[in-house]
Motif scaffolding. Structure first.
Motif, mmCIF file in Angstrom:
data_model
loop_
_atom_site.group_PDB
_atom_site.id
_atom_site.type_symbol
_atom_site.label_atom_id
_atom_site.label_comp_id
_atom_site.label_asym_id
_atom_site.label_seq_id
_atom_site.Cartn_x
_atom_site.Cartn_y
_atom_site.Cartn_z
ATOM 1 N N VAL A 176 0.839 -1.204 0.000
ATOM 2 C CA VAL A 176 0.000 0.000 0.000
ATOM 3 C C VAL A 176 0.872 1.251 0.000
ATOM 4 O O VAL A 176 0.672 2.175 -0.788
ATOM 5 N N LEU A 177 1.862 1.283 0.895
ATOM 6 C CA LEU A 177 2.714 2.464 1.019
ATOM 7 C C LEU A 177 3.543 2.697 -0.239
ATOM 8 O O LEU A 177 3.777 3.842 -0.630
ATOM 9 N N ALA A 178 3.958 1.623 -0.896
ATOM 10 C CA ALA A 178 4.703 1.774 -2.152
ATOM 11 C C ALA A 178 3.823 2.428 -3.215
ATOM 12 O O ALA A 178 4.292 3.291 -3.989
ATOM 13 N N GLU A 179 2.554 2.031 -3.266
ATOM 14 C CA GLU A 179 1.641 2.651 -4.233
ATOM 15 C C GLU A 179 1.445 4.132 -3.905
ATOM 16 O O GLU A 179 1.451 4.988 -4.802
ATOM 17 N N VAL A 180 1.277 4.453 -2.620
ATOM 18 C CA VAL A 180 1.088 5.854 -2.230
ATOM 19 C C VAL A 180 2.318 6.682 -2.611
ATOM 20 O O VAL A 180 2.203 7.780 -3.158
ATOM 21 N N ARG A 181 3.512 6.159 -2.322
ATOM 22 C CA ARG A 181 4.743 6.899 -2.663
ATOM 23 C C ARG A 181 4.844 7.132 -4.168
ATOM 24 O O ARG A 181 5.238 8.223 -4.618
ATOM 25 N N ALA A 182 4.500 6.118 -4.941
ATOM 26 C CA ALA A 182 4.554 6.260 -6.400
ATOM 27 C C ALA A 182 3.576 7.330 -6.878
ATOM 28 O O ALA A 182 3.887 8.118 -7.784
ATOM 29 N N LEU A 183 2.398 7.377 -6.267
ATOM 30 C CA LEU A 183 1.416 8.395 -6.628
ATOM 31 C C LEU A 183 1.935 9.797 -6.310
ATOM 32 O O LEU A 183 1.774 10.731 -7.095
ATOM 33 N N VAL A 184 2.541 9.941 -5.146
ATOM 34 C CA VAL A 184 3.074 11.243 -4.751
ATOM 35 C C VAL A 184 4.160 11.689 -5.728
ATOM 36 O O VAL A 184 4.235 12.863 -6.101
ATOM 37 N N GLU A 185 4.988 10.761 -6.163
ATOM 38 C CA GLU A 185 6.028 11.092 -7.139
ATOM 39 C C GLU A 185 5.433 11.590 -8.458
ATOM 40 O O GLU A 185 6.047 12.373 -9.171
ATOM 41 N N GLN A 186 4.197 11.154 -8.748
ATOM 42 C CA GLN A 186 3.518 11.578 -9.976
ATOM 43 C C GLN A 186 2.777 12.901 -9.800
ATOM 44 O O GLN A 186 2.191 13.414 -10.748
ATOM 45 N N GLY A 187 2.789 13.455 -8.583
ATOM 46 C CA GLY A 187 2.143 14.742 -8.343
ATOM 47 C C GLY A 187 0.930 14.706 -7.449
ATOM 48 O O GLY A 187 0.364 15.746 -7.115
ATOM 49 N N VAL A 188 0.469 13.522 -7.036
ATOM 50 C CA VAL A 188 -0.722 13.415 -6.196
ATOM 51 C C VAL A 188 -0.465 14.038 -4.824
ATOM 52 O O VAL A 188 0.561 13.782 -4.193
ATOM 53 N N LEU A 189 -1.415 14.856 -4.366
ATOM 54 C CA LEU A 189 -1.327 15.478 -3.044
ATOM 55 C C LEU A 189 -2.217 14.802 -2.016
ATOM 56 O O LEU A 189 -1.964 14.896 -0.822
ATOM 57 N N GLU A 190 -3.298 14.165 -2.476
ATOM 58 C CA GLU A 190 -4.297 13.609 -1.568
ATOM 59 C C GLU A 190 -4.618 12.172 -1.954
ATOM 60 O O GLU A 190 -4.862 11.881 -3.129
ATOM 61 N N VAL A 191 -4.621 11.282 -0.972
ATOM 62 C CA VAL A 191 -5.069 9.908 -1.212
ATOM 63 C C VAL A 191 -6.216 9.591 -0.266
ATOM 64 O O VAL A 191 -6.270 10.086 0.867
ATOM 65 N N THR A 192 -7.127 8.770 -0.755
ATOM 66 C CA THR A 192 -8.215 8.250 0.071
ATOM 67 C C THR A 192 -8.064 6.742 0.134
ATOM 68 O O THR A 192 -8.110 6.059 -0.899
ATOM 69 N N LEU A 193 -7.852 6.221 1.340
ATOM 70 C CA LEU A 193 -7.716 4.782 1.544
ATOM 71 C C LEU A 193 -9.104 4.153 1.517
ATOM 72 O O LEU A 193 -10.010 4.599 2.221
ATOM 73 N N LEU A 194 -9.252 3.099 0.716
ATOM 74 C CA LEU A 194 -10.564 2.493 0.480
ATOM 75 C C LEU A 194 -10.640 1.072 1.029
ATOM 76 O O LEU A 194 -9.687 0.297 0.909
ATOM 77 N N GLY A 195 -11.790 0.742 1.583
ATOM 78 C CA GLY A 195 -12.107 -0.622 1.981
ATOM 79 C C GLY A 195 -13.587 -0.705 2.264
ATOM 80 O O GLY A 195 -14.212 0.299 2.627
ATOM 81 N N GLN A 196 -14.176 -1.870 2.094
ATOM 82 C CA GLN A 196 -15.596 -2.011 2.444
ATOM 83 C C GLN A 196 -15.791 -1.692 3.929
ATOM 84 O O GLN A 196 -16.755 -1.040 4.313
ATOM 85 N N ASN A 197 -14.872 -2.165 4.761
ATOM 86 C CA ASN A 197 -14.772 -1.754 6.165
ATOM 87 C C ASN A 197 -13.309 -1.432 6.404
ATOM 88 O O ASN A 197 -12.533 -2.269 6.848
ATOM 89 N N VAL A 198 -12.955 -0.197 6.107
ATOM 90 C CA VAL A 198 -11.541 0.155 5.995
ATOM 91 C C VAL A 198 -10.791 -0.024 7.312
ATOM 92 O O VAL A 198 -9.608 -0.347 7.335
ATOM 93 N N ASN A 199 -11.494 0.126 8.438
ATOM 94 C CA ASN A 199 -10.795 0.059 9.730
ATOM 95 C C ASN A 199 -10.652 -1.364 10.273
ATOM 96 O O ASN A 199 -10.068 -1.551 11.340
ATOM 97 N N THR A 200 -11.159 -2.364 9.564
ATOM 98 C CA THR A 200 -10.849 -3.750 9.935
ATOM 99 C C THR A 200 -9.615 -4.246 9.187
ATOM 100 O O THR A 200 -9.268 -5.429 9.279
#
Length: 494
Positions: free
Chosen positions: A186-210
């Motif tokens: 997950v963190l590798a994907e987030v870092r790659a997105l930031v390198e592409q210019g992304v400032l905001e990510v939303t973590l997704l899950g049907q029940n994200v906190n489980t």
């Protein structure tokens, strides 16, 4: 001459449902482009139309078959055009779709998004419909190529599936049991997105906190939030949707102590009646729910909390409904997605006795909406005079607005319409503007004074580069437009 006449086939993706479906559609677009397809230009008839469907929203099947019926004569006039249907409704109905709409070429499920290009080619060569529905996930969707709609904000799925058995919901039977990605992935994907210019990510899950249940770490989600805080260049982190029964204090602490985790929370209530919550198989009660909100606000005073509420669940009495109104008054939600219960075939609630008459459901729904609108407006009025940093979104504000306001999101996710004046130049989507709130409405804030500050960002640079590339491609006749994604209607989430 169209793009398809030059050799490359064009596509369009039409999305119905939740954020997970929107993100899946980005993957479908990525798969098609990797296979050589190009996004259809505006006004062009695509060679391939893909419906990514929802089985949760009311009349989901009528909406799908209505759209398919509309495409039938268009397909008849365009030999070689293909129609594919995927997503939750495809997983549920499977071969029924071909029976009801024999002009459909491909049906694929939630567990085999990656099969779409092969199925399209097979249907084209064999000249017969292809139906492929996997019953379990074999490849985690996030490993698939993705054609993201936004250059400044991105969805990141951390899990798929659901282990709950809410009686109104069919998602677990269509998405399967919860499957979690490893934190490093997950963190590798987030870092790659930031390198592409992304400032905001939303973590997704049907029940994200489980998140973490699959590999046995009950604090995995709070650890993931804190780890996102250490990613340089990542300015905003959000997540959706948590389940109240699994919402623990370590998550609240991580939200409060991690600067780039935004002060916003979507916490589905569904009902304020303990009796109805039991009937829904929601494993929390109203007092626990309100206790979570109290602790969140103690730790994060500026947090904006939104929710989902179902009106008219089978057996709901006026007393039960009053309990929901009582919780809404006490909770002071910034906003709420409110739904009238309707029967969903395949769910336990569909066969429950004491289905509430439609006219009763409608009347209760109107009372709830009126109450929540009053609360939302009052909460928004309290924002007047605040100075906020707003992430500029793509598109203008109201089309009939003579001030030509632009729009964006505050840290707490409130929608802000602002006037792009103040001598700083025109902001681009992905840039940050600092504005003072001058007015409030039930569902948005207005900042009609001058922009106090404009911060140009890498995300704004990336947006500008994409626009230039799209214009250049369009001028050369190669398309270059983004795939069509038809909004993100709110749905009931767990």
């Amino acid at each position: 001459m169209t793009v398809s006449e030059q050799g490359a086939r064009t596509y369009q993706v039409r999305t119905f449902g939740c954020q997970m479906n929107v993100h899946d559609s980005e993957r479908l677009a990525g798969l098609l482009e990797e296979a050589g397809y190009l996004p259809a230009a505006e006004g062009e008839t695509p060679d391939v139309v893909v419906f990514n469907t929802c089985a949760v929203r009311e009349n989901a099947d009528n909406r799908l078959y209505g759209n398919l019926g509309h495409l039938r004569p268009i397909k008849a006039k365009h030999p070689g055009m293909q129609i594919a249907v995927g997503g939750c409704l495809a997983q549920k109905d499977q071969g029924e779709i071909i029976r009801r709409a024999p002009w459909v070429d491909v049906v694929f499920g939630t567990h085999n998004l990656g099969s779409l290009p092969v199925l399209l080619e097979r249907a084209r060569v064999l000249r017969e419909a292809q139906v492929e529905i996997k019953e379990s996930l074999e490849v985690f969707p996030s490993t698939l190529p993705t054609r993201r709609e936004s250059v400044y904000a991105a969805w990141v799925a951390i899990s798929v599936g659901c282990n709950n058995t809410c009686t109104f919901c069919i998602v677990p039977s269509l998405r399967g049991k919860e499957r979690d990605r490893r934190p490093g992935e997950v963190l590798a994907e987030v870092r790659a997105l930031v390198e592409q210019g992304v400032l905001e990510v939303t973590l997704l899950g049907q029940n994200v906190n489980t998140y973490g249940v699959e590999f046995g770490d009950r604090q995995a989600f709070s650890k993931l939030l804190r780890a996102c805080g250490g990613i340089e260049g990542l300015e905003r982190v959000r997540f959706t949707s948590p389940h109240p029964a699994a919402f623990t204090d370590d998550v609240i602490e991580a939200m409060a102590e991690t600067p780039n985790v935004m002060p916003s929370l979507h916490m589905p209530l569904q009902s304020g009646s303990d009796r109805i919550l039991r009937a829904m198989r929601r494993s929390y009660r109203a007092a626990r729910f309100l206790g979570i909100l109290e602790r969140v606000r103690a730790a994060i005073p500026d947090a904006a909390i939104t929710t989902d509420i179902i009106v008219g669940f089978p057996g709901e009495t006026e007393e039960d409904f009053q309990a929901t109104l009582d919780v809404v008054r006490e909770a002071r939600f910034a906003g709420a997605y409110t739904f009238q219960y309707s029967i969903r075939p395949g769910t336990p609630a569909a066969t429950m006795p004491d289905q509430v008459p439609r006219e009763v459901v409608q009347e209760r729904y109107e009372r709830l909406v009126a109450l929540q609108n009053d609360i939302s407006w009052a909460e928004n009025k309290a924002q007047v005079g605040r100075v906020l940093e707003v992430l500029v979104a793509e598109g203008e504000g109201r089309k009939d607005d003579a001030t030509h306001r632009m729009t964006g999101r505050a840290p707490d996710n409130r929608l802000v319409h602002f006037t792009p004046a103040g001598g700083h130049g025109r902001p681009r989507p992905g840039d940050m503007v600092t504005v003072e709130v001058t007015q409030a409405a039930p569902h948005h804030l207005i900042a009609d004074g001058p922009i106090l500050a404009l911060r140009r960002t890498r995300a704004g640079d990336a947006w500008e580069a994409r626009q230039s590339a799209a214009c250049g491609a369009g001028a050369s006749g190669a398309g270059g437009r983004s795939p069509v994604l038809l909004g993100m209607p709110a749905i009931r989430r767990g």
